[in-house]
Scaffold this active site. Structure first.
Site, PDB file in Angstrom:
ATOM      1  CG  ASP A 134     -90.568  19.951 -71.543  1.00  0.00           C
ATOM      2  OD1 ASP A 134     -91.185  20.976 -71.187  1.00  0.00           O
ATOM      3  OD2 ASP A 134     -90.349  19.676 -72.736  1.00  0.00           O
ATOM      4  CG  HIS A 135     -92.213  22.429 -65.243  1.00  0.00           C
ATOM      5  ND1 HIS A 135     -92.948  22.649 -64.109  1.00  0.00           N
ATOM      6  CD2 HIS A 135     -91.073  21.820 -64.836  1.00  0.00           C
ATOM      7  CE1 HIS A 135     -92.282  22.226 -63.061  1.00  0.00           C
ATOM      8  NE2 HIS A 135     -91.140  21.717 -63.470  1.00  0.00           N
ATOM      9  NE  ARG A 136     -91.897  22.277 -73.833  1.00  0.00           N
ATOM     10  CZ  ARG A 136     -91.202  22.056 -74.950  1.00  0.00           C
ATOM     11  NH1 ARG A 136     -91.467  22.722 -76.061  1.00  0.00           N
ATOM     12  NH2 ARG A 136     -90.249  21.150 -74.966  1.00  0.00           N
ATOM     13  CB  VAL A 137     -94.279  16.879 -70.782  1.00  0.00           C
ATOM     14  CG1 VAL A 137     -94.790  15.453 -70.754  1.00  0.00           C
ATOM     15  CG2 VAL A 137     -93.966  17.327 -72.200  1.00  0.00           C
ATOM     16  CB  VAL A 138     -93.414  16.262 -66.111  1.00  0.00           C
ATOM     17  CG1 VAL A 138     -93.464  15.677 -64.714  1.00  0.00           C
ATOM     18  CG2 VAL A 138     -93.238  15.180 -67.152  1.00  0.00           C
TER      19      VAL A 138
END
Length: 162
Positions: A134-138
């Protein structure tokens, strides 16, 4: 994976509301597919267990799935998921994140491949790994570094015991 998650806590996180939540515990879900559907039993506190304990517990959980004895509570609380489709002969795939996790590791089949080794052609067993995050996180760099560390551990398993 559990040890690397302790070193890389952003992969052991979730997007909650409008911010990143970092889990204290490392609870690894194992994607187990049956004809009737997908189950994700969870190995709790995997980072505090030995490799032998994880192997025994994963076999017990998978047996519970296969014998329809897995409790709903044994599928809750995961912080990261591993999905292995190697037994189907699939070498590469893109796994779908098991929410609310921020990442999932896909493990493909190990197959013999021709590769160059020190200027010579050799046959070596090769396994493909894929990480969906999840690119919001990683971000991609963090994900790539995680995969690089995992590759290093898998190619040099003695490092897991140091």
């Amino acid at each position: 994976v559990s040890r690397l998650l302790k070193k890389n806590p952003v992969l052991n996180s979730a997007w909650v509301g409008d911010k990143i939540f970092r889990y204290e515990e490392v609870n690894i879900a194992l994607a187990v597919g049956l004809e009737e559907g997908l189950y994700v039993p969870v190995i709790r506190d995997a980072d505090k267990k030995t490799l032998s304990q994880i192997v025994i517990e994963s076999k017990e959980l998978i047996n519970k799935v296969k014998t329809n004895k897995l409790k709903p509570s044994e599928q809750e609380g995961s912080t990261f998921t591993i999905s292995n489709v190697g037994m189907y002969g699939i070498t590469t795939f893109t796994p779908i994140i098991n929410m609310p996790n921020s990442a999932i590791l896909g493990v493909g089949a190990t197959v013999d491949r021709v590769v160059p080794v020190d200027g010579e052609i050799k046959i070596r067993p090769i396994m493909n790994l894929s990480l969906t995050s999840d690119h919001r996180v990683v971000d991609g760099t963090t994900a790539a570094k995680f995969l690089k560390e995992l590759k290093n551990l898998l190619e040099n398993p003695y490092k897991m015991f140091i």
